[in-house]
Design an enzyme around this catalytic site. Sequence first.
Site, PDB file in Angstrom:
ATOM      1  N   HIS A   1       0.993  -1.292  -0.025  1.00 19.98           N
ATOM      2  CA  HIS A   1      -0.175  -0.090  -0.090  1.00 19.98           C
ATOM      3  C   HIS A   1       0.827   1.255  -0.039  1.00 19.98           C
ATOM      4  CE1 HIS A   1      -3.261  -2.579   1.144  1.00 19.98           C
ATOM      5  NE2 HIS A   1      -4.114  -1.678   0.523  1.00 19.98           N
TER       6      HIS A   1
ATOM      7  N   LYS B   1      -0.478   5.034   4.341  1.00 17.97           N
ATOM      8  CA  LYS B   1      -1.462   4.031   5.023  1.00 17.97           C
ATOM      9  C   LYS B   1      -1.073   4.233   6.500  1.00 17.97           C
ATOM     10  CE  LYS B   1      -3.908  -0.323   4.796  1.00 17.97           C
ATOM     11  NZ  LYS B   1      -5.223   0.154   5.154  1.00 17.97           N
TER      12      LYS B   1
HETATM   13  P1  NAD Z   1      -7.486   9.461   4.292  1.00 15.50           P
HETATM   14  O1  NAD Z   1      -6.464   9.824   5.450  1.00 15.50           O
HETATM   15  O2  NAD Z   1      -7.130  10.065   3.093  1.00 15.50           O
HETATM   16  O3  NAD Z   1      -9.075   9.885   4.826  1.00 15.50           O
HETATM   17  C1  NAD Z   1      -9.669   9.828   5.916  1.00 15.50           C
HETATM   18  C2  NAD Z   1     -10.565  11.276   6.193  1.00 15.50           C
HETATM   19  O4  NAD Z   1     -11.230  11.057   7.511  1.00 15.50           O
HETATM   20  C3  NAD Z   1      -9.507  12.367   6.483  1.00 15.50           C
HETATM   21  O5  NAD Z   1      -9.984  13.395   5.540  1.00 15.50           O
HETATM   22  C4  NAD Z   1      -9.888  12.774   7.964  1.00 15.50           C
HETATM   23  O6  NAD Z   1      -9.691  13.962   8.103  1.00 15.50           O
HETATM   24  C5  NAD Z   1     -11.337  12.308   8.006  1.00 15.50           C
HETATM   25  N1  NAD Z   1     -11.683  12.331   9.374  1.00 15.50           N
HETATM   26  C6  NAD Z   1     -10.763  12.020  10.531  1.00 15.50           C
HETATM   27  N2  NAD Z   1     -11.723  11.886  11.678  1.00 15.50           N
HETATM   28  C7  NAD Z   1     -12.658  12.313  11.133  1.00 15.50           C
HETATM   29  C8  NAD Z   1     -13.890  12.175  12.019  1.00 15.50           C
HETATM   30  N3  NAD Z   1     -14.203  12.112  13.381  1.00 15.50           N
HETATM   31  N4  NAD Z   1     -15.262  12.605  11.264  1.00 15.50           N
HETATM   32  C9  NAD Z   1     -15.329  12.830   9.876  1.00 15.50           C
HETATM   33  N5  NAD Z   1     -14.004  12.755   9.355  1.00 15.50           N
HETATM   34  C10 NAD Z   1     -12.979  12.453   9.746  1.00 15.50           C
HETATM   35  O7  NAD Z   1      -7.755   7.820   4.313  1.00 15.50           O
HETATM   36  P2  NAD Z   1      -8.009   7.046   3.181  1.00 15.50           P
HETATM   37  O8  NAD Z   1      -7.184   6.574   2.183  1.00 15.50           O
HETATM   38  O9  NAD Z   1      -9.440   7.586   2.248  1.00 15.50           O
HETATM   39  O10 NAD Z   1      -8.735   5.763   3.800  1.00 15.50           O
HETATM   40  C11 NAD Z   1      -9.670   5.966   4.877  1.00 15.50           C
HETATM   41  C12 NAD Z   1      -9.913   4.674   5.609  1.00 15.50           C
HETATM   42  O11 NAD Z   1     -10.506   3.899   4.532  1.00 15.50           O
HETATM   43  C13 NAD Z   1      -8.619   3.987   6.217  1.00 15.50           C
HETATM   44  O12 NAD Z   1      -8.882   3.027   7.204  1.00 15.50           O
HETATM   45  C14 NAD Z   1      -8.275   2.715   4.763  1.00 15.50           C
HETATM   46  O13 NAD Z   1      -7.597   1.846   5.381  1.00 15.50           O
HETATM   47  C15 NAD Z   1      -9.793   2.511   4.638  1.00 15.50           C
HETATM   48  N6  NAD Z   1      -9.962   1.871   3.380  1.00 15.50           N
HETATM   49  C16 NAD Z   1     -10.925   1.078   2.755  1.00 15.50           C
HETATM   50  C17 NAD Z   1     -11.127   0.685   1.779  1.00 15.50           C
HETATM   51  C18 NAD Z   1     -12.264  -0.314   1.558  1.00 15.50           C
HETATM   52  O14 NAD Z   1     -12.609  -0.790   0.309  1.00 15.50           O
HETATM   53  N7  NAD Z   1     -12.954  -0.888   2.579  1.00 15.50           N
HETATM   54  C19 NAD Z   1     -10.518   1.232   0.638  1.00 15.50           C
HETATM   55  C20 NAD Z   1      -9.541   2.060   0.741  1.00 15.50           C
HETATM   56  C21 NAD Z   1      -9.523   2.525   2.067  1.00 15.50           C
END
Ligand code: NAD
Length: 257
Positions: free
Chosen positions: A145, A149
């Site tokens: 990744h 991450k």
């Molecule tokens: P990222 O850090 O780019 O985005 C996360 C966002 O959440 C940030 O903008 C952050 O400010 C926001 N956030 C934090 N606390 C918050 C709150 N209390 N209320 C609202 N927003 C809040 O991360 P990302 O790459 O978008 O990934 C996010 C999550 O999704 C990670 O856990 C990642 O592992 C997971 N993910 C899952 C899949 C899937 O298919 N399930 C795919 C990609 C990523």
Amino acid sequence: MLVAGAAGRMGERLCALLAESEALVLGAALERPGHAALGRELAAGVRLTENAAAAMTSIDVAIVFANPAGSLELLRAAAEQGVPCVVGTTGFRPDEKKEIEAFAARIPIVLAANFSVAVNVLFHLAREAGRLLGDGFDAEIVELHHAAKVDAPSGTALRVAEAIDEGRGAGRERHLVLAREGETGARAPGAVGVLALRGGDHPGEHTVFFFGQGERLELSHRSATRDHFARGALRAAAWIADRPAGLYDMEQVLGLR
Ligand code: NAD
């Protein structure tokens, strides 16, 4: 539709796909308190807000890709207001998973480590390979990744490991190996090893190896963009809108089990 974590990598793709959708509409967008983008207009009349309870009043389903603490906050507000949720966040501790199970007694929740259709087929294939090959084959998973991450190994790799164990048979003691260093001794039979690589901007890659005597089977999935995760989450959001309370996964959304 409410998107929480809307200014993040996944949140941005969800908002972009919602802007192109004829069937689904962005009704509210949430970010953490203090985020620099709060107040920005993401769609006509929809400004990025930190107020979960207010945002919930105007939507049918919430999708959250944030961090574990923020996701639990959103689920608490959703459970109070009876809003179905799709949760893509990974890295929940076992006690946090228990909290999600408690919320799922009140609202329908789809919780999936990976919303890609092909990765959910990978879970299915890993379970079948575990069943058909049994303990005679050693299972190892390698995941890769992007450098930003924050959790390791990926939720997807852990789910693949779980699927292999499900295939090998219920009731057996699980043996997950997340690190090897020094005098490790020989590999334990039935163990599943997971290795996490981090670097660059890669949206995600998983390979599961089944090593036998003189042969090996490899199953691989490689993501080129994040859009298939976002499309899968939107599909789950449409699916869950009229389900009864309960905890569901993406394999159920896709009818794979
Ligand atoms: P990222 O850090 O780019 O985005 C996360 C966002 O959440 C940030 O903008 C952050 O400010 C926001 N956030 C934090 N606390 C918050 C709150 N209390 N209320 C609202 N927003 C809040 O991360 P990302 O790459 O978008 O990934 C996010 C999550 O999704 C990670 O856990 C990642 O592992 C997971 N993910 C899952 C899949 C899937 O298919 N399930 C795919 C990609 C990523």
